[in-house]
Design an enzyme around this catalytic site. Structure first.
Site, PDB file in Angstrom:
ATOM      1  N   ASP A 145       1.052  -1.141   0.137  1.00 58.70           N
ATOM      2  CA  ASP A 145       0.037   0.065  -0.018  1.00 58.70           C
ATOM      3  C   ASP A 145       0.863   1.276   0.065  1.00 58.70           C
ATOM      4  O   ASP A 145       1.835   1.323   0.735  1.00 58.70           O
ATOM      5  CB  ASP A 145      -0.871   0.275   1.292  1.00 58.70           C
ATOM      6  CG  ASP A 145      -1.975   0.982   1.052  1.00 58.70           C
ATOM      7  OD1 ASP A 145      -2.588   1.313   0.037  1.00 58.70           O
ATOM      8  OD2 ASP A 145      -2.489   1.518   2.071  1.00 58.70           O
TER       9      ASP A 145
ATOM     10  N   HIS B 246      -3.714  13.936   0.938  1.00 62.00           N
ATOM     11  CA  HIS B 246      -4.054  12.824   2.042  1.00 62.00           C
ATOM     12  C   HIS B 246      -2.747  13.176   2.967  1.00 62.00           C
ATOM     13  O   HIS B 246      -3.011  13.144   4.120  1.00 62.00           O
ATOM     14  CB  HIS B 246      -4.158  11.736   1.286  1.00 62.00           C
ATOM     15  CG  HIS B 246      -4.285  10.401   2.702  1.00 62.00           C
ATOM     16  ND1 HIS B 246      -5.487  10.470   3.307  1.00 62.00           N
ATOM     17  CD2 HIS B 246      -3.429   9.802   2.818  1.00 62.00           C
ATOM     18  CE1 HIS B 246      -5.390   9.404   4.347  1.00 62.00           C
ATOM     19  NE2 HIS B 246      -4.016   8.800   3.984  1.00 62.00           N
TER      20      HIS B 246
ATOM     21  N   GLU C 229     -10.521   3.729   3.748  1.00 59.62           N
ATOM     22  CA  GLU C 229      -9.688   4.485   2.753  1.00 59.62           C
ATOM     23  C   GLU C 229     -10.030   4.429   1.393  1.00 59.62           C
ATOM     24  O   GLU C 229     -10.114   3.185   0.882  1.00 59.62           O
ATOM     25  CB  GLU C 229      -8.251   4.187   3.144  1.00 59.62           C
ATOM     26  CG  GLU C 229      -7.654   4.989   4.303  1.00 59.62           C
ATOM     27  CD  GLU C 229      -6.212   4.984   4.525  1.00 59.62           C
ATOM     28  OE1 GLU C 229      -5.673   3.988   3.861  1.00 59.62           O
ATOM     29  OE2 GLU C 229      -5.700   5.515   5.356  1.00 59.62           O
TER      30      GLU C 229
ATOM     31  N   GLU D  57      -9.332   4.073  -2.168  1.00 56.37           N
ATOM     32  CA  GLU D  57      -8.042   4.025  -3.012  1.00 56.37           C
ATOM     33  C   GLU D  57      -8.501   3.211  -4.448  1.00 56.37           C
ATOM     34  O   GLU D  57      -9.448   2.516  -4.387  1.00 56.37           O
ATOM     35  CB  GLU D  57      -6.982   3.078  -2.372  1.00 56.37           C
ATOM     36  CG  GLU D  57      -6.597   3.682  -0.943  1.00 56.37           C
ATOM     37  CD  GLU D  57      -5.345   2.805  -0.369  1.00 56.37           C
ATOM     38  OE1 GLU D  57      -4.589   2.255  -1.232  1.00 56.37           O
ATOM     39  OE2 GLU D  57      -5.269   3.208   0.899  1.00 56.37           O
TER      40      GLU D  57
ATOM     41  N   ASP E  36      -8.772   0.490   1.932  1.00 55.65           N
ATOM     42  CA  ASP E  36      -7.951   0.008   2.868  1.00 55.65           C
ATOM     43  C   ASP E  36      -8.426   0.341   4.303  1.00 55.65           C
ATOM     44  O   ASP E  36      -7.961   1.344   4.921  1.00 55.65           O
ATOM     45  CB  ASP E  36      -6.654   0.803   2.407  1.00 55.65           C
ATOM     46  CG  ASP E  36      -5.545   0.452   3.518  1.00 55.65           C
ATOM     47  OD1 ASP E  36      -5.481  -0.799   3.932  1.00 55.65           O
ATOM     48  OD2 ASP E  36      -4.705   1.275   3.932  1.00 55.65           O
TER      49      ASP E  36
ATOM     50  N   ARG F  33      -7.757   3.448  13.421  1.00 54.05           N
ATOM     51  CA  ARG F  33      -6.804   4.753  13.582  1.00 54.05           C
ATOM     52  C   ARG F  33      -6.182   4.940  14.958  1.00 54.05           C
ATOM     53  O   ARG F  33      -5.239   5.212  15.012  1.00 54.05           O
ATOM     54  CB  ARG F  33      -7.620   6.096  13.327  1.00 54.05           C
ATOM     55  CG  ARG F  33      -8.209   6.226  12.143  1.00 54.05           C
ATOM     56  CD  ARG F  33      -7.268   6.179  10.995  1.00 54.05           C
ATOM     57  NE  ARG F  33      -7.688   6.553   9.531  1.00 54.05           N
ATOM     58  CZ  ARG F  33      -7.084   6.300   8.320  1.00 54.05           C
ATOM     59  NH1 ARG F  33      -5.621   5.762   8.629  1.00 54.05           N
ATOM     60  NH2 ARG F  33      -7.752   6.542   7.154  1.00 54.05           N
TER      61      ARG F  33
ATOM     62  N   GLN G 247      -3.443   2.299  14.766  1.00 56.60           N
ATOM     63  CA  GLN G 247      -2.357   2.958  14.068  1.00 56.60           C
ATOM     64  C   GLN G 247      -1.418   4.026  14.557  1.00 56.60           C
ATOM     65  O   GLN G 247      -0.357   3.893  14.517  1.00 56.60           O
ATOM     66  CB  GLN G 247      -3.076   3.294  12.653  1.00 56.60           C
ATOM     67  CG  GLN G 247      -2.058   4.289  11.541  1.00 56.60           C
ATOM     68  CD  GLN G 247      -3.018   4.808  10.270  1.00 56.60           C
ATOM     69  OE1 GLN G 247      -4.054   4.607  10.381  1.00 56.60           O
ATOM     70  NE2 GLN G 247      -2.207   5.392   9.647  1.00 56.60           N
TER      71      GLN G 247
ATOM     72  N   LYS H 138      -4.038  -1.983  10.050  1.00 57.41           N
ATOM     73  CA  LYS H 138      -4.385  -2.030   8.693  1.00 57.41           C
ATOM     74  C   LYS H 138      -4.488  -3.570   8.179  1.00 57.41           C
ATOM     75  O   LYS H 138      -5.087  -3.779   7.052  1.00 57.41           O
ATOM     76  CB  LYS H 138      -3.306  -1.384   7.705  1.00 57.41           C
ATOM     77  CG  LYS H 138      -2.839   0.034   7.903  1.00 57.41           C
ATOM     78  CD  LYS H 138      -3.824   1.002   7.173  1.00 57.41           C
ATOM     79  CE  LYS H 138      -3.467   2.375   7.234  1.00 57.41           C
ATOM     80  NZ  LYS H 138      -4.183   3.200   6.392  1.00 57.41           N
TER      81      LYS H 138
ATOM     82  N   THR I   3      -8.795  -5.645   3.765  1.00 55.85           N
ATOM     83  CA  THR I   3      -8.795  -4.747   2.776  1.00 55.85           C
ATOM     84  C   THR I   3      -9.729  -5.443   1.653  1.00 55.85           C
ATOM     85  O   THR I   3      -9.733  -6.522   1.223  1.00 55.85           O
ATOM     86  CB  THR I   3      -7.432  -4.877   1.951  1.00 55.85           C
ATOM     87  OG1 THR I   3      -6.449  -4.445   2.979  1.00 55.85           O
ATOM     88  CG2 THR I   3      -7.406  -3.793   0.879  1.00 55.85           C
TER      89      THR I   3
ATOM     90  N   GLU J  36      -9.964  12.452   7.983  1.00 56.36           N
ATOM     91  CA  GLU J  36      -9.751  13.425   7.246  1.00 56.36           C
ATOM     92  C   GLU J  36     -10.954  14.451   7.382  1.00 56.36           C
ATOM     93  O   GLU J  36     -11.065  15.635   7.820  1.00 56.36           O
ATOM     94  CB  GLU J  36      -9.123  13.676   5.857  1.00 56.36           C
ATOM     95  CG  GLU J  36      -7.780  12.921   5.631  1.00 56.36           C
ATOM     96  CD  GLU J  36      -7.594  12.419   4.128  1.00 56.36           C
ATOM     97  OE1 GLU J  36      -7.197  13.303   3.405  1.00 56.36           O
ATOM     98  OE2 GLU J  36      -7.922  11.388   3.876  1.00 56.36           O
TER      99      GLU J  36
HETATM  100 CA    CA Z   1      -3.985   3.117   2.691  1.00 64.66          CA
END
Ligand code: CA
Length: 422
Positions: A132, A139, A205, A207, A239, A243, A246, A259, A263, A370
């Site tokens: 990834d 971002h 996420e 992607e 993804d 948080r 993480q 993560k 996925t 975000e």
């Molecule tokens: Ca990602």
């Protein structure tokens, strides 16, 4: 005529708003109740065209045994660019309104054209490795400002290297797979010691995933044309990210368990060839990248992306992000060039996540981290609920499409619903 020609029409009726006109022909793996062995098909309108059935009938020839009678597209991808292109051209020919071979063979049509609602869609490839990246400047700047330093959000290497990490192939799942809220080691900023508990900051996420269709040997670096020729196609990719896990674990080696639990990818792989008409130049790169990352041509795509969120009580989903893949600072080709630059071997079936696609505008942020400023400014949803992060029962759908002259080259969707922690 080239399979991307806008004047092509199929004898299969295709709604003008469909993601799957004859100019798209994305590959997937499907099964049916009457024929439970997974096999390879392409989407056309509201149907799946069974390529294994066409090959058995002698209408679709490729090297070797019937690579379409398999539960993953890896065997077909391994045949390489010329076979990909010739096969797509032949499928396009067979579906044309003015070609009688399939159109006028009622028995074969009944076997080979399966209504999409009767098909179960599977993970389309055996994922060899999952990497990834972190290639959207918007971002990376948004996350850097939230996690580290508001005044100087980009780390000094970011403008020089397509930053990435090795993820887990073992937990890549197809759209529709429920996502179990993970447990992990958490330590909120005010807490004295970490604890092991369920994540309370579960996120998505937005992607794009790049599907690598050709390998490279250990020790081999790639040129831009070589990297291009190894890209079979693209999928939508979510993804999922915890948080709180993480934020505590990511220094110094990057994301790990935050993560690793899931996925999701879309069931349809849109070929690179189908996206050719939508190539655009990416953002100007300053400072100029080192020579091994230089690009002679435009390697970004004008590809619209949307995120929909629907809670367990909402009657309809709400669109919470609308952005575009064209904003990505580092292109998929540059990611692949960098990935192999040390001599790292690439394999058929490798999956490269683009990194979260965020754009410059306020409605273009590709994660709740975000959108809600790490939970500080919860997102208001129609019906009165709000979200800092995902709740159990929330369903997240990503959609993507390219469009010109009313013809839409779409990806369908990748959906996942959050289930309570075990
Ligand atoms: Ca990602």
């Amino acid at each position: 005529m080239h399979p991307n020609d806008l004047s092509l029409r199929s004898f299969v009726a295709v709604d003008p708003r469909s993601d799957f006109p004859i100019q798209n022909l994305p590959y997937g793996v499907f099964s049916t109740a009457s024929q439970p062995a997974p096999r390879i098909g392409v989407a056309i309108g509201e149907y799946v065209l069974d390529l294994a059935a066409l090959a058995s009938a002698g209408l679709l020839e490729v090297a070797g045994d019937n690579v379409f009678a398999q539960g993953a597209i890896n065997g077909f991808m391994a045949l390489g660019l010329q076979t990909w292109s010739a096969t797509r051209a032949r499928i396009s020919e067979l579906l044309r309104h003015d070609n009688a071979e399939l159109r006028d063979d009622a028995a074969l049509r009944a076997r080979a054209l399966v209504p999409l609602h009767e098909a179960t869609l599977h993970l389309p490839l055996t994922v060899a490795g999952f990497t990834d990246f972190y290639s959207s400047k918007e971002h990376a700047s948004n996350v850097g400002a939230l996690f580290r330093d508001n005044a100087d959000p980009l780390l000094p290497n970011w403008l020089h290297i397509p930053i990435g990490y090795n993820g887990r192939a073992s937990t890549v799942v197809v759209s529709g797979t429920a996502i179990r809220r993970p447990h992990g080691q958490l330590k909120e900023p005010g807490e004295a010691a970490p604890r092991f508990a369920q994540s309370l900051r579960l996120d998505f996420e937005l992607e794009i995933g790049v599907v690598i269709g050709q390998g490279s040997a250990i020790g081999e670096r790639l040129t831009e044309p070589q990297a291009e020729a190894m890209i079979f196609g693209f999928v939508l990719l979510n993804d999922w990210s915890a948080r709180d896990i993480q934020q505590w674990e990511y220094v110094p080696l990057g994301p790990f368990q935050g993560k690793a639990f899931a996925t999701s990818i879309s069931p349809w792989i849109v070929t690179r060839e189908a996206l050719e008409p939508f190539r655009v130049a990416g953002p100007a790169q300053h400072p100029p990248p080192l020579d091994y990352l230089a690009q002679a041509g435009p390697n970004n795509y004008d590809l619209a992306l949307e995120v929909e969120l629907r809670s367990a009580t909402m009657p309809a989903p709400a669109t919470i992000c609308a952005t575009n893949f064209k904003f990505m600072y580092w292109s998929s080709v540059q990611q692949l060039l960098h990935h192999a630059s040390s001599g790292c071997a690439m394999n058929v079936g490798d999956l490269l996540g683009s990194g979260t696609v965020s754009g410059p505008g306020p409605g273009q942020r590709g994660s709740l981290l975000e959108i809600s400023a790490n939970g500080a400014a919860p997102l208001a949803l129609p019906g009165g609920e709000s979200r800092g992060f995902l709740e159990d029962g929330d369903s997240v759908s990503l959609r993507g499409w390219c469009e010109r002259d009313g013809i839409r080259i779409g990806f369908g969707a990748v959906e996942g619903t959050v289930r309570a922690a075990k």
